[in-house]
Design a protein around this motif. Structure first.
Motif, mmCIF file in Angstrom:
data_model
loop_
_atom_site.group_PDB
_atom_site.id
_atom_site.type_symbol
_atom_site.label_atom_id
_atom_site.label_comp_id
_atom_site.label_asym_id
_atom_site.label_seq_id
_atom_site.Cartn_x
_atom_site.Cartn_y
_atom_site.Cartn_z
ATOM 1 N N LEU A 10 -0.119 10.172 -3.731
ATOM 2 C CA LEU A 10 0.459 9.031 -4.140
ATOM 3 C C LEU A 10 1.866 9.288 -4.893
ATOM 4 O O LEU A 10 2.848 8.447 -4.673
ATOM 5 C CB LEU A 10 -0.429 8.739 -5.227
ATOM 6 N N ALA A 11 2.152 10.327 -5.530
ATOM 7 C CA ALA A 11 3.250 10.620 -6.090
ATOM 8 C C ALA A 11 4.396 10.878 -4.943
ATOM 9 O O ALA A 11 5.598 10.315 -5.083
ATOM 10 C CB ALA A 11 3.334 11.886 -6.717
ATOM 11 N N ILE A 12 4.146 11.316 -3.871
ATOM 12 C CA ILE A 12 5.044 11.747 -2.806
ATOM 13 C C ILE A 12 5.385 10.385 -2.240
ATOM 14 O O ILE A 12 6.563 9.998 -2.104
ATOM 15 C CB ILE A 12 4.359 12.444 -1.712
ATOM 16 N N ILE A 13 4.603 9.306 -2.016
ATOM 17 C CA ILE A 13 4.861 8.075 -1.269
ATOM 18 C C ILE A 13 5.712 7.105 -2.285
ATOM 19 O O ILE A 13 6.894 6.626 -2.073
ATOM 20 C CB ILE A 13 3.547 7.335 -1.231
ATOM 21 N N LEU A 14 5.351 7.226 -3.648
ATOM 22 C CA LEU A 14 6.068 6.450 -4.631
ATOM 23 C C LEU A 14 7.652 7.067 -4.607
ATOM 24 O O LEU A 14 8.581 6.232 -4.690
ATOM 25 C CB LEU A 14 5.485 6.626 -5.988
ATOM 26 N N PHE A 15 7.750 8.381 -4.613
ATOM 27 C CA PHE A 15 9.149 9.118 -4.667
ATOM 28 C C PHE A 15 9.810 8.695 -3.406
ATOM 29 O O PHE A 15 10.934 8.324 -3.465
ATOM 30 C CB PHE A 15 9.003 10.471 -4.712
ATOM 31 N N THR A 16 9.316 8.669 -2.345
ATOM 32 C CA THR A 16 9.935 8.410 -1.013
ATOM 33 C C THR A 16 10.331 6.911 -1.136
ATOM 34 O O THR A 16 11.431 6.315 -0.554
ATOM 35 C CB THR A 16 8.946 8.492 0.239
ATOM 36 N N ILE A 17 9.546 5.892 -1.717
ATOM 37 C CA ILE A 17 10.045 4.609 -1.741
ATOM 38 C C ILE A 17 11.330 4.346 -2.635
ATOM 39 O O ILE A 17 12.193 3.717 -2.399
ATOM 40 C CB ILE A 17 8.707 3.727 -2.180
ATOM 41 N N GLY A 18 11.214 5.114 -3.560
ATOM 42 C CA GLY A 18 12.351 5.237 -4.723
ATOM 43 C C GLY A 18 13.638 5.823 -4.103
ATOM 44 O O GLY A 18 14.688 5.072 -4.035
ATOM 45 N N ALA A 19 13.414 6.789 -3.106
ATOM 46 C CA ALA A 19 14.862 7.457 -2.823
ATOM 47 C C ALA A 19 15.103 6.586 -1.590
ATOM 48 O O ALA A 19 16.446 5.978 -1.298
ATOM 49 C CB ALA A 19 14.054 8.710 -1.802
ATOM 50 N N ILE A 30 19.423 -2.406 -8.826
ATOM 51 C CA ILE A 30 18.154 -2.204 -8.033
ATOM 52 C C ILE A 30 18.095 -0.696 -7.603
ATOM 53 O O ILE A 30 17.010 0.168 -7.704
ATOM 54 C CB ILE A 30 18.036 -3.142 -6.681
ATOM 55 N N VAL A 31 19.337 -0.042 -7.581
ATOM 56 C CA VAL A 31 19.303 1.385 -7.332
ATOM 57 C C VAL A 31 18.953 2.018 -8.613
ATOM 58 O O VAL A 31 18.081 3.089 -8.507
ATOM 59 C CB VAL A 31 20.827 1.807 -6.898
ATOM 60 N N PHE A 32 19.293 1.508 -9.618
ATOM 61 C CA PHE A 32 18.824 2.059 -11.023
ATOM 62 C C PHE A 32 17.375 1.881 -10.981
ATOM 63 O O PHE A 32 16.842 2.936 -11.448
ATOM 64 C CB PHE A 32 19.309 1.388 -12.185
ATOM 65 N N MET A 33 16.939 0.708 -10.735
ATOM 66 C CA MET A 33 15.281 0.710 -10.728
ATOM 67 C C MET A 33 14.504 1.539 -9.858
ATOM 68 O O MET A 33 13.505 2.372 -10.028
ATOM 69 C CB MET A 33 14.855 -0.748 -10.323
ATOM 70 N N SER A 34 15.378 2.029 -8.669
ATOM 71 C CA SER A 34 14.513 2.869 -7.692
ATOM 72 C C SER A 34 14.600 4.230 -8.286
ATOM 73 O O SER A 34 13.504 5.126 -8.011
ATOM 74 C CB SER A 34 15.330 2.973 -6.355
ATOM 75 N N SER B 18 3.320 -2.725 -5.043
ATOM 76 C CA SER B 18 4.364 -3.206 -6.095
ATOM 77 C C SER B 18 5.709 -2.529 -5.880
ATOM 78 O O SER B 18 6.648 -3.156 -5.941
ATOM 79 C CB SER B 18 3.939 -3.095 -7.271
ATOM 80 N N ALA B 19 5.481 -1.371 -5.556
ATOM 81 C CA ALA B 19 6.792 -0.445 -5.437
ATOM 82 C C ALA B 19 7.524 -0.862 -4.029
ATOM 83 O O ALA B 19 8.784 -1.263 -3.983
ATOM 84 C CB ALA B 19 6.455 0.832 -5.050
ATOM 85 N N LEU B 20 6.743 -1.336 -3.072
ATOM 86 C CA LEU B 20 7.570 -2.052 -1.608
ATOM 87 C C LEU B 20 7.918 -3.173 -2.177
ATOM 88 O O LEU B 20 8.913 -3.736 -1.668
ATOM 89 C CB LEU B 20 6.328 -1.935 -0.708
ATOM 90 N N GLY B 21 7.238 -4.006 -2.908
ATOM 91 C CA GLY B 21 7.773 -5.215 -3.335
ATOM 92 C C GLY B 21 9.097 -5.462 -4.281
ATOM 93 O O GLY B 21 9.773 -5.815 -3.891
ATOM 94 N N MET B 22 9.127 -4.097 -5.157
ATOM 95 C CA MET B 22 10.319 -3.945 -5.756
ATOM 96 C C MET B 22 11.542 -3.630 -4.650
ATOM 97 O O MET B 22 12.739 -4.101 -4.984
ATOM 98 C CB MET B 22 10.252 -2.741 -6.616
ATOM 99 N N LEU B 23 11.252 -2.990 -3.621
ATOM 100 C CA LEU B 23 12.193 -2.382 -2.548
ATOM 101 C C LEU B 23 12.867 -3.500 -1.766
ATOM 102 O O LEU B 23 13.922 -4.031 -1.612
ATOM 103 C CB LEU B 23 11.576 -1.168 -1.812
ATOM 104 N N ILE B 24 11.873 -4.416 -1.373
ATOM 105 C CA ILE B 24 12.022 -5.436 -0.376
ATOM 106 C C ILE B 24 12.633 -6.655 -1.033
ATOM 107 O O ILE B 24 13.484 -7.360 -0.257
ATOM 108 C CB ILE B 24 10.860 -5.795 0.631
ATOM 109 N N ALA B 32 12.235 -6.508 -10.606
ATOM 110 C CA ALA B 32 12.072 -5.842 -12.015
ATOM 111 C C ALA B 32 10.707 -6.082 -12.262
ATOM 112 O O ALA B 32 10.006 -5.246 -12.863
ATOM 113 C CB ALA B 32 13.127 -6.507 -13.061
ATOM 114 N N LEU B 33 10.156 -7.482 -12.002
ATOM 115 C CA LEU B 33 8.703 -7.667 -12.604
ATOM 116 C C LEU B 33 7.790 -6.889 -11.502
ATOM 117 O O LEU B 33 6.698 -6.433 -12.037
ATOM 118 C CB LEU B 33 8.486 -9.133 -12.277
#
Lengths: 100, 169
Positions: A10-19, A30-34, B18-24, B32-33
């Motif tokens: 799960l940590a890997i998936i979340l990290f990839t989404i952030g990257a 949004i870059v900051f939020m990632s 929710s992470a994908l929702g943030m991204l998309i 942010a929400l």
């Protein structure tokens, strides 16, 4: 008890989404939020390892990461506000000159 | 399937969605929400991993303070829909391909090391992860880093004030 590999996955998936968010989004906020999402994924891995090694050190590291993230957000958002004042935009493609 | 595994899978689905929702999402406020929801889900994971103090700190510091700061700046700048235009056309597909490579590589490493990870089965010491124990470790082993942290926060505070100060006076 769920195996540690699930938490690491799960940590890997979340990290990839952030990257991915840092790479494809052009809005600086949004870059900051990632970036925050990536830090959070690292925190999750730290706490999972702390649980499985039964050691408090991982949790203390998460505490420090949170502090650094708070400082980083305060400075980063102040920078974004300053850039917005001079350029009237927070598109990362517009930030291409050193001159203010 | 045990109850813990079921709970984990449901929460993991919420966290990834929710992470994908943030991204998309096109609107920065919605992003942010979604991120607040993601942080709350991760806080529940911390509770499942016997880290109650970190979970509460996650909710109050991340989902509370940091995200309020984000929302405040988004609304202050009126930047909900900024940054829509992609000026480099090949950047998005390349970024997605590279992210897939990263995911596959990390997943492969995790899969090939799956037997190496520790499987501690003994019972946890009482009070593991409680505020008392966090405080004890924080003020003994990690006393110096803790003090340096206060300097860091002071520098961040001064920096934020200096950066946003209006100089045209």
């Amino acid at each position: 008890m769920v195996s540690i590999n699930y938490y690491l996955g799960l940590a890997i998936i979340l990290f990839t989404i952030g990257a991915l968010g840092v790479l494809i989004r052009r809005n600086a906020i949004i870059v900051f939020m990632s970036v925050e999402l990536m830090l959070n994924a690292a925190n999750l891995a730290f706490v999972a390892f702390a649980r499985y090694w039964q050691s408090m050190n991982g949790q203390i590291f998460v505490f420090f990461i949170m502090t650094v993230a708070a400082a980083e957000v305060a400075i980063g958002l102040a920078l974004i506000v300053t850039i917005f004042r001079s350029k009237a935009s927070i598109d990362v493609d517009q930030m291409n000159s050193l001159k203010g | 399937m045990s109850l813990q595994l079921f709970l984990f899978l449901v929460l993991a689905l919420v966290a990834i969605t929710s992470a994908l929702g943030m991204l998309i999402n096109r609107n920065a406020i919605y992003s942010a929400l979604f991120l607040v929801l993601n942080f709350a889900t991760v806080a529940v994971f911390f509770l499942l991993l016997n880290a109650p103090f970190i979970a509460v700190a996650q909710v109050s510091v991340y989902a509370g303070a940091i995200m309020v700061l984000f929302l405040f700046v988004i609304m202050l700048l009126g930047a909900e829909r900024a940054g829509q235009i992609q000026s480099i056309p090949w950047q998005r597909p390349l970024a997605i391909a590279l992210a897939l490579v990263l995911l596959l590589e990390a997943g492969f490493i995790l899969y090939s090391q799956r037997g190496v990870a520790p499987m501690v089965t003994g019972t946890l010491p009482p009070g593991f992860g409680s505020p008392a124990q966090v405080g004890k470790v924080l003020f003994s082993t990690y006393l110096l880093p803790f003090e340096v942290t206060s300097v860091l926060l002071l520098v961040a505070m001064i920096g934020a004030i200096v950066l946003t100060k209006n100089e045209k006076k």
